[in-house]
Design a protein around this motif. Structure first.
Motif, PDB file in Angstrom:
ATOM      1  N   ASN A 143      10.561 -38.914  -5.279  1.00 61.93           N
ATOM      2  CA  ASN A 143      11.106 -38.085  -4.207  1.00 61.93           C
ATOM      3  C   ASN A 143      11.047 -36.602  -4.569  1.00 61.93           C
ATOM      4  OD1 ASN A 143      12.253 -37.512  -1.747  1.00 61.93           O
ATOM      5  ND2 ASN A 143      14.344 -37.957  -2.391  1.00 61.93           N
ATOM      6  N   ALA A 144      11.372 -36.273  -5.813  1.00 63.00           N
ATOM      7  CA  ALA A 144      11.357 -34.879  -6.245  1.00 63.00           C
ATOM      8  C   ALA A 144       9.933 -34.318  -6.214  1.00 63.00           C
ATOM      9  CB  ALA A 144      11.938 -34.754  -7.646  1.00 63.00           C
ATOM     10  N   ILE A 145       8.977 -35.102  -6.714  1.00 58.57           N
ATOM     11  CA  ILE A 145       7.589 -34.633  -6.751  1.00 58.57           C
ATOM     12  C   ILE A 145       7.046 -34.444  -5.343  1.00 58.57           C
ATOM     13  CG2 ILE A 145       5.235 -35.209  -7.470  1.00 58.57           C
ATOM     14  CD1 ILE A 145       6.473 -36.824  -9.775  1.00 58.57           C
ATOM     15  N   SER A 146       7.241 -35.446  -4.473  1.00 57.85           N
ATOM     16  CA  SER A 146       6.724 -35.345  -3.108  1.00 57.85           C
ATOM     17  C   SER A 146       7.418 -34.223  -2.342  1.00 57.85           C
ATOM     18  CB  SER A 146       6.900 -36.678  -2.374  1.00 57.85           C
ATOM     19  OG  SER A 146       8.249 -37.081  -2.351  1.00 57.85           O
ATOM     20  N   SER A 147       8.717 -34.035  -2.552  1.00 53.52           N
ATOM     21  CA  SER A 147       9.452 -32.961  -1.869  1.00 53.52           C
ATOM     22  C   SER A 147       8.950 -31.597  -2.312  1.00 53.52           C
ATOM     23  CB  SER A 147      10.949 -33.082  -2.146  1.00 53.52           C
ATOM     24  OG  SER A 147      11.479 -34.275  -1.623  1.00 53.52           O
ATOM     25  N   PHE A 148       8.743 -31.422  -3.614  1.00 46.42           N
ATOM     26  CA  PHE A 148       8.277 -30.137  -4.142  1.00 46.42           C
ATOM     27  C   PHE A 148       6.872 -29.829  -3.645  1.00 46.42           C
ATOM     28  CE2 PHE A 148       6.001 -27.836  -7.580  1.00 46.42           C
ATOM     29  CZ  PHE A 148       6.667 -26.620  -7.466  1.00 46.42           C
ATOM     30  N   ALA A 149       5.975 -30.816  -3.712  1.00 40.77           N
ATOM     31  CA  ALA A 149       4.599 -30.596  -3.257  1.00 40.77           C
ATOM     32  C   ALA A 149       4.556 -30.297  -1.768  1.00 40.77           C
ATOM     33  CB  ALA A 149       3.744 -31.813  -3.588  1.00 40.77           C
ATOM     34  N   SER A 150       5.322 -31.060  -0.987  1.00 36.72           N
ATOM     35  CA  SER A 150       5.349 -30.830   0.459  1.00 36.72           C
ATOM     36  C   SER A 150       5.921 -29.459   0.788  1.00 36.72           C
ATOM     37  CB  SER A 150       6.177 -31.921   1.149  1.00 36.72           C
ATOM     38  OG  SER A 150       5.519 -33.162   1.116  1.00 36.72           O
ATOM     39  N   LEU A 151       6.994 -29.085   0.097  1.00 41.05           N
ATOM     40  CA  LEU A 151       7.616 -27.783   0.331  1.00 41.05           C
ATOM     41  C   LEU A 151       6.626 -26.653   0.080  1.00 41.05           C
ATOM     42  CD1 LEU A 151      10.240 -26.253   0.978  1.00 41.05           C
ATOM     43  CD2 LEU A 151      10.785 -26.295  -1.456  1.00 41.05           C
ATOM     44  N   THR A 152       5.816 -26.795  -0.963  1.00 39.77           N
ATOM     45  CA  THR A 152       4.829 -25.763  -1.286  1.00 39.77           C
ATOM     46  C   THR A 152       3.812 -25.610  -0.168  1.00 39.77           C
ATOM     47  OG1 THR A 152       5.066 -26.271  -3.643  1.00 39.77           O
ATOM     48  CG2 THR A 152       3.115 -25.039  -2.980  1.00 39.77           C
ATOM     49  N   PHE A 153       3.261 -26.719   0.311  1.00 36.24           N
ATOM     50  CA  PHE A 153       2.227 -26.627   1.337  1.00 36.24           C
ATOM     51  C   PHE A 153       2.800 -26.279   2.708  1.00 36.24           C
ATOM     52  CE2 PHE A 153      -0.265 -28.903  -1.861  1.00 36.24           C
ATOM     53  CZ  PHE A 153      -1.425 -28.136  -1.816  1.00 36.24           C
ATOM     54  N   ILE A 154       4.022 -26.700   3.002  1.00 34.05           N
ATOM     55  CA  ILE A 154       4.661 -26.257   4.243  1.00 34.05           C
ATOM     56  C   ILE A 154       4.774 -24.736   4.242  1.00 34.05           C
ATOM     57  CG2 ILE A 154       6.790 -26.266   5.599  1.00 34.05           C
ATOM     58  CD1 ILE A 154       7.316 -29.078   4.568  1.00 34.05           C
ATOM     59  N   THR A 155       5.172 -24.186   3.103  1.00 29.76           N
ATOM     60  CA  THR A 155       5.318 -22.732   2.978  1.00 29.76           C
ATOM     61  C   THR A 155       3.978 -22.031   3.187  1.00 29.76           C
ATOM     62  OG1 THR A 155       7.151 -23.008   1.422  1.00 29.76           O
ATOM     63  CG2 THR A 155       6.066 -20.864   1.466  1.00 29.76           C
ATOM     64  N   ILE A 156       2.935 -22.529   2.551  1.00 31.60           N
ATOM     65  CA  ILE A 156       1.606 -21.926   2.691  1.00 31.60           C
ATOM     66  C   ILE A 156       1.138 -21.971   4.140  1.00 31.60           C
ATOM     67  CG2 ILE A 156      -0.839 -22.196   2.120  1.00 31.60           C
ATOM     68  CD1 ILE A 156       0.029 -23.172  -0.642  1.00 31.60           C
ATOM     69  N   PHE A 157       1.216 -23.157   4.746  1.00 34.31           N
ATOM     70  CA  PHE A 157       0.727 -23.294   6.110  1.00 34.31           C
ATOM     71  C   PHE A 157       1.570 -22.477   7.083  1.00 34.31           C
ATOM     72  CE2 PHE A 157      -1.227 -27.759   5.219  1.00 34.31           C
ATOM     73  CZ  PHE A 157      -2.162 -27.154   4.399  1.00 34.31           C
ATOM     74  N   GLY A 158       2.881 -22.394   6.821  1.00 33.72           N
ATOM     75  CA  GLY A 158       3.743 -21.592   7.676  1.00 33.72           C
ATOM     76  C   GLY A 158       3.423 -20.111   7.583  1.00 33.72           C
ATOM     77  N   LEU A 159       3.160 -19.619   6.376  1.00 30.42           N
ATOM     78  CA  LEU A 159       2.824 -18.199   6.198  1.00 30.42           C
ATOM     79  C   LEU A 159       1.506 -17.841   6.876  1.00 30.42           C
ATOM     80  CD1 LEU A 159       3.874 -17.635   2.473  1.00 30.42           C
ATOM     81  CD2 LEU A 159       4.962 -16.678   4.510  1.00 30.42           C
ATOM     82  N   ILE A 160       0.506 -18.718   6.742  1.00 30.24           N
ATOM     83  CA  ILE A 160      -0.777 -18.460   7.392  1.00 30.24           C
ATOM     84  C   ILE A 160      -0.625 -18.512   8.912  1.00 30.24           C
ATOM     85  CG2 ILE A 160      -3.120 -19.315   7.735  1.00 30.24           C
ATOM     86  CD1 ILE A 160      -2.760 -17.931   5.090  1.00 30.24           C
ATOM     87  N   SER A 161       0.199 -19.429   9.406  1.00 31.82           N
ATOM     88  CA  SER A 161       0.453 -19.503  10.846  1.00 31.82           C
ATOM     89  C   SER A 161       1.132 -18.224  11.339  1.00 31.82           C
ATOM     90  CB  SER A 161       1.337 -20.721  11.170  1.00 31.82           C
ATOM     91  OG  SER A 161       0.662 -21.925  10.884  1.00 31.82           O
ATOM     92  N   PHE A 162       2.082 -17.723  10.565  1.00 24.60           N
ATOM     93  CA  PHE A 162       2.764 -16.480  10.941  1.00 24.60           C
ATOM     94  C   PHE A 162       1.794 -15.307  10.943  1.00 24.60           C
ATOM     95  CE2 PHE A 162       5.274 -12.670   9.703  1.00 24.60           C
ATOM     96  CZ  PHE A 162       6.041 -12.574  10.863  1.00 24.60           C
ATOM     97  N   LEU A 163       0.896 -15.285   9.957  1.00 30.18           N
ATOM     98  CA  LEU A 163      -0.105 -14.218   9.901  1.00 30.18           C
ATOM     99  C   LEU A 163      -1.024 -14.295  11.114  1.00 30.18           C
ATOM    100  CD1 LEU A 163      -1.337 -11.876   8.321  1.00 30.18           C
ATOM    101  CD2 LEU A 163      -2.693 -13.533   7.041  1.00 30.18           C
ATOM    102  N   ALA A 164      -1.416 -15.499  11.499  1.00 29.87           N
ATOM    103  CA  ALA A 164      -2.270 -15.674  12.681  1.00 29.87           C
ATOM    104  C   ALA A 164      -1.533 -15.250  13.948  1.00 29.87           C
ATOM    105  CB  ALA A 164      -2.724 -17.127  12.795  1.00 29.87           C
ATOM    106  N   TYR A 165      -0.227 -15.513  13.989  1.00 31.87           N
ATOM    107  CA  TYR A 165       0.559 -15.083  15.146  1.00 31.87           C
ATOM    108  C   TYR A 165       0.585 -13.558  15.244  1.00 31.87           C
ATOM    109  CZ  TYR A 165       4.458 -14.452  18.349  1.00 31.87           C
ATOM    110  OH  TYR A 165       5.242 -14.066  19.420  1.00 31.87           O
ATOM    111  N   GLN A 166       0.705 -12.903  14.111  1.00 35.48           N
ATOM    112  CA  GLN A 166       0.692 -11.442  14.107  1.00 35.48           C
ATOM    113  C   GLN A 166      -0.655 -10.882  14.551  1.00 35.48           C
ATOM    114  OE1 GLN A 166       2.028 -10.583  10.015  1.00 35.48           O
ATOM    115  NE2 GLN A 166       3.902  -9.734  10.923  1.00 35.48           N
ATOM    116  N   GLU A 167      -1.727 -11.625  14.255  1.00 32.69           N
ATOM    117  CA  GLU A 167      -3.080 -11.184  14.610  1.00 32.69           C
ATOM    118  C   GLU A 167      -3.557 -11.797  15.919  1.00 32.69           C
ATOM    119  OE1 GLU A 167      -4.812  -8.962  12.857  1.00 32.69           O
ATOM    120  OE2 GLU A 167      -3.179  -8.774  11.393  1.00 32.69           O
ATOM    121  N   ARG A 168      -2.650 -12.317  16.720  1.00 33.07           N
ATOM    122  CA  ARG A 168      -2.993 -13.055  17.937  1.00 33.07           C
ATOM    123  C   ARG A 168      -3.716 -12.176  18.953  1.00 33.07           C
ATOM    124  NH1 ARG A 168       2.182 -11.515  17.878  1.00 33.07           N
ATOM    125  NH2 ARG A 168       3.118 -10.557  19.744  1.00 33.07           N
TER     126      ARG A 168
END
Length: 429
Positions: A339-364
Motif C-alpha cells: 500500500n505504501a509503495i503503490s500510494s507513493f508511486a501513484s502520488l508522484t505521477f498524479i502530481t506530474i500529470f496534474g502539473l502538466i495539465s495546469f500548464l496546458a490550461y495556462q497555455e490554452r
C-alpha cells in the motif's frame, strides 16, 4: 525512416508500459478500498490520465520540435531549475514504480512455489531484492531484451488478461455473481482511483522517444488516446471479475495476488498458476524496461547539468545511474508495504500529470477541449491527491507517515540541489 516505428508499434509500447506490471500488483489494493466499485476507480483514473494525455499532446504540438515533459516546463515557464525538479520527480516516480514491480514479483513467486523464508529472511523482500540486483547487472553488462521479445510478452499478457476477463464474466453471469458496485458508492472509489494511478503510467514514455517514431506529433497523439482507452476498459473488466468472484475478506488477505486467486473459480488451479506465471514475466519485463529507460533519463539529466556530473557515464551503459536506481528500488521494495509503495508511486505521477495539465490550461487556446480537458486533469489530480492523503491519514496512519516522509525527502533534496549557487550559475551560462 524505415527504422522508425509506426502507430501500431507505438500503441503496443504505450499499452505495454501501462499493463507492464501495475495491474498485477495494484488490483488488490484498489479492490480493498473500493470493493465492487473498483472498476469505477479505474475508469476515473483512466479519464484523468486521458485528460492529462491531451495536455501533454497539446503542449508537445505547440513546440517547433517535439519535446519531452521536462522540455515543456523549461520552454513554457522559462525556469530551468523547475524543469530539473520535474526530471527528478519523474525519476523518483519510476523508482516507486520499479519497487512496485519488484514487490509484486516477489509476492507472486512466493505464492506460486510456497516459499516463506530464505535463510531465515522473509522470502518476499529477499526475492524482490534479488530480482532488482539481477536486472541491474544485466543492464550494466549491456544486455537488453529485444524489441521483438518485449512485443511478444506484451501480446501474451494482454491475451491472458482478456481470457481472464472473458472466462470470469461468463462464469459470473452464469452463476449470478456479477456485481455492479453501484450500491457501494462513496469516497472509496475516489481513494482507490488515486492508488490505481500508478497502473496508468507508461504512455508518457512515448514523449521521451519521439525521435524513433514516424510522424511523432500525430502518431503519439493517437497512440496515447487509443492506449489509455483500451487499458481503462481492460482494467475495469479485470476489476469487475475479481471483486465479483472473491469475497472482501479473501481480497484483503491476499491483496498481492488477488488477480491470480480470482482465476481459480473458472480456470481451476491451472488458472492460478498461469496468472502467476504471467505476473512474474510481466513484472520482470516491466522492471527491466523501466530500469533501462530511467537510467538513460538520469544520464541525460546529468548531461543537461540537472543531476551531478558524475552520473554522466562515459561508457555505453550508465552504470552509476543503474547502481543508484537499484539500491533505492530494492530498499523501497524490501522495507515498504504494498500500500505504501503503490500510494507513493501513484502520488508522484498524479502530481506530474496534474502539473502538466495546469500548464496546458495556462497555455490554452479558445477551443473548448483546450479549456475543459486540462481543467479536468488539474482538478482531478487535486481531488485524488486530497482523497489519498486524507484516507491514509485517517485510516492508515503508518502508511501516511511513510508516504509523507518519502515525499518530504524528495522535495527537500530537490530544493537543496537546485537552490545551490553553483548550480544556478551553471544554468545562467
Amino acid at each position: 525512416m524505415a527504422d522508425k516505428i509506426g502507430l501500431s508499434e507505438s500503441i503496443a509500447m504505450a499499452v505495454g508500459g501501462m499493463v507492464g506490471g501495475g495491474i498485477f500488483a495494484v488490483l488488490g489494493v484498489v479492490a480493498v478500498k473500493a470493493g465492487p466499485s473498483a472498476w469505477m476507480a479505474f475508469v476515473a483514473s483512466g479519464f484523468i490520465a486521458a485528460s492529462a494525455g491531451y495536455s501533454f499532446v497539446t503542449l508537445n504540438n505547440q513546440l517547433r520540435q517535439p519535446g519531452t515533459p521536462i522540455t515543456f516546463i523549461e520552454v513554457y515557464t522559462g525556469r530551468t531549475a523547475l524543469a530539473g525538479m520535474m526530471g527528478w520527480t519523474f525519476v523518483i516516480g519510476y523508482i516507486g514504480t520499479m519497487a512496485l514491480y519488484a514487490y509484486a514479483f516477489g509476492s507472486y513467486l512466493v505464492a506460486l512455489i510456497g516459499l516463506q523464508t530464505v535463510a531465515g529472511i522473509p522470502a518476499q523482500p529477499f526475492v524482490s531484492t534479488v530480482v532488482v540486483v539481477l536486472f541491474v547487472g544485466i543492464n550494466a553488462a549491456g544486455a537488453h531484451a529485444s524489441g521483438r521479445t518485449e512485443d511478444t510478452l506484451v501480446g501474451l499478457k494482454i491475451a491472458l488478461l482478456l481470457a481472464f476477463c472473458g472466462g470470469g464474466l461468463y462464469y459470473g453471469f452464469v452463476h449470478g455473481q456479477l456485481k455492479s458496485g453501484l450500491t457501494t458508492l462513496g469516497i472509496g472509489p475516489l481513494v482507490a482511483a488515486a492508488v490505481s494511478f500508478v497502473a496508468f503510467e507508461g504512455w508518457e514514455l512515448l514523449l521521451f522517444d519521439q525521435e524513433s517514431i514516424h510522424n511523432p506529433r500525430t502518431t503519439v497523439k493517437k497512440s496515447i488516446f487509443v492506449s489509455i482507452t483500451a487499458v481503462t476498459v481492460l482494467y475495469a473488466l479485470v476489476a469487475i471479475v475479481t471483486t465479483s468472484l472473491l469475497s472482501p475478506r479473501t481480497i484483503l488477505l491476499n491483496s498481492e495476488t488477488a488477480l491470480a486467486i480470482a482465476a481459480r473459480p473458472f480456470f481451476g488451479a491451472i488458472g492460478f498458476t498461469l496468472i502467476s506465471i504471467a505476473a512474474l514475466f510481466s513484472t520482470a519485463s516491466a522492471l527491466n524496461a523501466t530500469l533501462f529507460s530511467t537510467s538513460r533519463l538520469m544520464r541525460q539529466l546529468a548531461t543537461d547539468k540537472l543531476l551531478p556530473k558524475r552520473l554522466e557515464s562515459r561508457g555505453s551503459e550508465p552504470v552509476w545511474s543503474l547502481v543508484i536506481l537499484g539500491v533505492l528500488t530494492a530498499t523501497l521494495a524490501s522495507l515498504g508495504s504494498l500500500n505504501a509503495i503503490s500510494s507513493f508511486a501513484s502520488l508522484t505521477f498524479i502530481t506530474i500529470f496534474g502539473l502538466i495539465s495546469f500548464l496546458a490550461y495556462q497555455e490554452r487556446s479558445r477551443s473548448i477541449p483546450s479549456v475543459i480537458l486540462p481543467a479536468i486533469g488539474t482538478i482531478g489530480a487535486i481531488a485524488t491527491i486530497i482523497a489519498l492523503i486524507w484516507n491514509l491519514a485517517t485510516t492508515e496512519f503508518g502508511t501516511f507517515v511513510i508516504v509523507t516522509v518519502l515525499s518530504l525527502i524528495v522535495i527537500t533534496a530537490e530544493l537543496v540541489y537546485f537552490e545551490r549557487t553553483p548550480i544556478q550559475q551553471e544554468f545562467k551560462k
